[in-house]
Motif scaffolding. Structure first.
Motif, PDB file in Angstrom:
ATOM      1  N   GLY A   7       0.816  -1.213   0.000  1.00 17.02           N
ATOM      2  CA  GLY A   7       0.000   0.000   0.000  1.00 17.02           C
ATOM      3  C   GLY A   7       0.847   1.259   0.000  1.00 17.02           C
ATOM      4  O   GLY A   7       2.060   1.230  -0.128  1.00 17.02           O
ATOM      5  N   ARG A   8       0.166   2.408   0.138  1.00 16.69           N
ATOM      6  CA  ARG A   8       0.862   3.698   0.106  1.00 16.69           C
ATOM      7  C   ARG A   8       1.907   3.816   1.212  1.00 16.69           C
ATOM      8  O   ARG A   8       2.896   4.503   1.046  1.00 16.69           O
ATOM      9  N   GLY A   9       1.690   3.170   2.343  1.00 17.50           N
ATOM     10  CA  GLY A   9       2.641   3.259   3.453  1.00 17.50           C
ATOM     11  C   GLY A   9       4.021   2.716   3.104  1.00 17.50           C
ATOM     12  O   GLY A   9       5.020   3.109   3.696  1.00 17.50           O
ATOM     13  N   ILE A  10       4.079   1.843   2.135  1.00 13.91           N
ATOM     14  CA  ILE A  10       5.357   1.259   1.760  1.00 13.91           C
ATOM     15  C   ILE A  10       6.245   2.279   1.047  1.00 13.91           C
ATOM     16  O   ILE A  10       7.465   2.181   1.085  1.00 13.91           O
ATOM     17  N   VAL A  11       5.642   3.283   0.414  1.00 16.44           N
ATOM     18  CA  VAL A  11       6.422   4.306  -0.291  1.00 16.44           C
ATOM     19  C   VAL A  11       7.285   5.071   0.708  1.00 16.44           C
ATOM     20  O   VAL A  11       8.476   5.299   0.464  1.00 16.44           O
ATOM     21  N   GLY A  12       6.725   5.442   1.833  1.00 20.13           N
ATOM     22  CA  GLY A  12       7.502   6.138   2.862  1.00 20.13           C
ATOM     23  C   GLY A  12       8.629   5.281   3.402  1.00 20.13           C
ATOM     24  O   GLY A  12       9.753   5.755   3.603  1.00 20.13           O
ATOM     25  N   ARG A  13       8.351   4.008   3.629  1.00 20.56           N
ATOM     26  CA  ARG A  13       9.390   3.086   4.097  1.00 20.56           C
ATOM     27  C   ARG A  13      10.515   2.971   3.074  1.00 20.56           C
ATOM     28  O   ARG A  13      11.677   2.895   3.428  1.00 20.56           O
ATOM     29  N   VAL A  15      11.438   5.222   0.878  1.00 20.83           N
ATOM     30  CA  VAL A  15      12.215   6.463   0.868  1.00 20.83           C
ATOM     31  C   VAL A  15      13.207   6.453   2.035  1.00 20.83           C
ATOM     32  O   VAL A  15      14.389   6.749   1.867  1.00 20.83           O
ATOM     33  N   VAL A  16      12.721   6.097   3.214  1.00 20.59           N
ATOM     34  CA  VAL A  16      13.602   6.016   4.384  1.00 20.59           C
ATOM     35  C   VAL A  16      14.694   4.976   4.153  1.00 20.59           C
ATOM     36  O   VAL A  16      15.864   5.199   4.458  1.00 20.59           O
ATOM     37  N   GLN A  17      14.331   3.845   3.571  1.00 23.13           N
ATOM     38  CA  GLN A  17      15.299   2.783   3.290  1.00 23.13           C
ATOM     39  C   GLN A  17      16.374   3.266   2.328  1.00 23.13           C
ATOM     40  O   GLN A  17      17.555   3.005   2.526  1.00 23.13           O
ATOM     41  N   ALA A  18      15.987   3.981   1.292  1.00 22.77           N
ATOM     42  CA  ALA A  18      16.971   4.481   0.320  1.00 22.77           C
ATOM     43  C   ALA A  18      17.923   5.473   0.975  1.00 22.77           C
ATOM     44  O   ALA A  18      19.141   5.435   0.728  1.00 22.77           O
TER      45      ALA A  18
END
Length: 184
Positions: A7-13, A15-18
């Motif tokens: 879901g959309r929450g994975i996009v934030g994760r 970004v943080v991961q990158a």
């Protein structure tokens, strides 16, 4: 695809991961560059040329380090970079299998597109695709999914290279004939 969280929450994760993976490579390179400049800097006019060599060398080492962290490491560690492991993410093919090395290489090469404008292209592409894929994922036919939290999963591998150092803990702890005081 195994369907465990795209879901959309994975996009934030992601970004943080990158950012975390980039820092994992860039901070040691920056510290090394500062140490080299401080210890070996020439005096006078040659300083500018010396600084150029240090900067270009640091950028080349950063490129190699990022290739290692984003391509080789996840290929050898279940589709996870170090930051992906910390954030419980992993790369899998669209049919849920572990990708081959060539797929990780394609994903890394496509970072030239995804990383354009400080990663804004990759973020926008992730937000508009159904499976939250960046351009490199679409080309390589991969998805990044959440890994379910497991009570038995350690944050780092044990000394034997596996997630647990003792295969069957009941054997180590269930023996009644072993005492700490050495008696029988």
């Amino acid at each position: 695809m195994s369907g465990s969280g795209t879901g959309r929450g994975i996009v934030g994760r992601r970004v943080v991961q990158a950012v975390l993976d980039e820092m994992l490579v860039m901070v040691p390179m920056l510290l090394l560059a500062i140490a080299v400049i401080w210890l070996f800097h020439p005096r006078g006019v040659a300083l500018l040329g010396f600084l150029k060599v240090v900067v270009y060398t640091m950028l080349a080492l950063d490129f190699v380090g990022l290739w290692f962290v984003n391509t080789w490491w996840p290929y050898r560690h279940g589709g996870q970079t170090p930051a992906m492991r910390w954030l419980r993410l992993r790369v899998v093919t669209v049919d849920g299998r572990h990708p081959p090395l060539s797929v990780f290489l394609v994903r890394e090469l496509m970072m030239m597109v995804d990383g354009f404008a400080w990663g804004l292209v990759g973020i926008v592409v992730m937000l508009v695709t159904r499976r939250r894929q960046r351009f490199g994922d679409v080309v390589a036919r991969t998805v990044v999914e959440r890994v379910p939290k497991s009570a038995g999963q350690a944050a780092f591998p044990g000394p034997d290279g596996d997630l647990g150092a003792v295969a069957r803990p009941e054997l180590a702890l269930g023996r009644t004939d072993v005492r700490l005081d050495g008696g029988q």
